[in-house]
Structure formats: C-alpha cells, structure tokens
Design a protein around this motif. Structure first.
Motif, PDB file in Angstrom:
ATOM      1  N   ILE A 111       0.857  -1.182   0.000  1.00 43.44           N
ATOM      2  CA  ILE A 111       0.000   0.000   0.000  1.00 43.44           C
ATOM      3  C   ILE A 111       0.893   1.232   0.000  1.00 43.44           C
ATOM      4  O   ILE A 111       1.823   1.325   0.799  1.00 43.44           O
ATOM      5  CB  ILE A 111      -0.922   0.024   1.232  1.00 43.44           C
ATOM      6  N   PHE A 115      -2.465   6.461   1.454  1.00 44.02           N
ATOM      7  CA  PHE A 115      -3.299   5.379   0.960  1.00 44.02           C
ATOM      8  C   PHE A 115      -4.758   5.801   0.929  1.00 44.02           C
ATOM      9  O   PHE A 115      -5.173   6.716   1.615  1.00 44.02           O
ATOM     10  CB  PHE A 115      -3.132   4.109   1.794  1.00 44.02           C
ATOM     11  N   GLN A 118      -9.987   2.529  -0.041  1.00 40.21           N
ATOM     12  CA  GLN A 118     -10.235   1.361  -0.886  1.00 40.21           C
ATOM     13  C   GLN A 118      -9.071   0.379  -0.844  1.00 40.21           C
ATOM     14  O   GLN A 118      -9.270  -0.827  -0.782  1.00 40.21           O
ATOM     15  CB  GLN A 118     -10.530   1.778  -2.331  1.00 40.21           C
ATOM     16  N   ARG A 119      -7.845   0.889  -0.869  1.00 39.80           N
ATOM     17  CA  ARG A 119      -6.663   0.004  -0.803  1.00 39.80           C
ATOM     18  C   ARG A 119      -6.619  -0.728   0.544  1.00 39.80           C
ATOM     19  O   ARG A 119      -6.298  -1.906   0.613  1.00 39.80           O
ATOM     20  CB  ARG A 119      -5.371   0.801  -0.999  1.00 39.80           C
ATOM     21  N   ASP A 122      -9.334  -3.351   0.458  1.00 45.50           N
ATOM     22  CA  ASP A 122      -8.904  -4.482  -0.374  1.00 45.50           C
ATOM     23  C   ASP A 122      -7.938  -5.390   0.388  1.00 45.50           C
ATOM     24  O   ASP A 122      -8.056  -6.618   0.320  1.00 45.50           O
ATOM     25  CB  ASP A 122      -8.233  -3.994  -1.657  1.00 45.50           C
ATOM     26  N   SER A 123      -7.004  -4.795   1.120  1.00 47.41           N
ATOM     27  CA  SER A 123      -6.031  -5.613   1.850  1.00 47.41           C
ATOM     28  C   SER A 123      -6.717  -6.414   2.958  1.00 47.41           C
ATOM     29  O   SER A 123      -6.412  -7.588   3.166  1.00 47.41           O
ATOM     30  CB  SER A 123      -4.903  -4.752   2.423  1.00 47.41           C
TER      31      SER A 123
END
Length: 134
Positions: A111, A115, A118-119, A122-123
C-alpha cells in the motif's frame, strides 16, 4: 459467527499508524459480518517476533522505512518464524524496485502512502478471503 483479528501496525510515524488504524476500523465497521479487531502498535522493527507471538497477531501492516532496521529486513525475519502470516507493506516510496523487493521478500501486498480507504479495504478483504480458505 464472529471473526477476531489481532492487527499489528508498524510505522515510526504515530500519525501514519493512527490514519491506518482509522481506515481499518472504518472498513471493519462497514463489513456486514461481525468482525472484532484489536490493534497493536510499534514504532520500530525491534522485538517484532516476540510481539507477534505475545499478542497472537493475525495481520501486519509494516512500513518499509523504519529506524535502526528496514521494514524489508523485518519482513524477512517475520517470514523465517511465521511463513504464513499476512504482511502488507506500507510506504511513501512506490518505486517499482521497492514493490518488487517487498513482494520477493514475502509481502502479501503493498500500500502506497497516502493510501486510500479502498486500498486498505482491499487488503483486509484479501486477509478475510485467505481465512475463509483455511
């Protein structure tokens, strides 16, 4: 069914740890299922193996640039003892060399700071998918 996750945030900048914690908390609160997270913090890469064992850490967010030892070296140390622990690298430097080095050293994701939520989402979702398969 409730899912409990112990998350370790390793970054030498307190503000970065708090922003990441807030993003993860928002993501967890938005999940339709019942997820409970406990957050642990470290500002250095020292004694991380012991902290992972003691706190029974499930998921690590690890900054590449740390004082005294690089995040990549911390990642390599983690992989020796915890080969299956999910570790997401976090860095303000998104050079292709940094990303390649992190993935080659065993990172499960990368990331870039600053950041997006959304990132982070997602993780976390990748971690949850991995747990479903286990």
């Amino acid at each position: 069914m409730s899912i409990n996750i112990n998350i370790l945030l390793i970054d030498d900048v307190e503000y970065s740890r708090e922003i990441l914690r807030a993003a993860l908390s928002n993501c967890i609160n938005a999940q339709s299922r019942s997820i409970k997270a406990a957050f642990y913090h470290s500002s250095t890469g020292q004694s991380i193996i012991q902290q992972i064992e003691l706190q029974k850490i499930d998921l690590v967010y690890l900054d590449i640039n740390l004082p005294e030892i690089s995040g990549i070296d911390v990642l390599k140390n983690i992989r020796v003892v915890f080969p299956n622990l999910m570790v997401i690298m976090v860095s303000g430097e998104n050079s292709s060399e940094n990303v390649k080095n992190a993935i080659a050293s065993g990172a499960n994701g990368f990331i870039v700071k600053p950041f997006t939520s959304q990132r982070v989402t997602d993780s976390l979702n990748n971690y949850l998918k991995k747990q479903k398969k286990a």
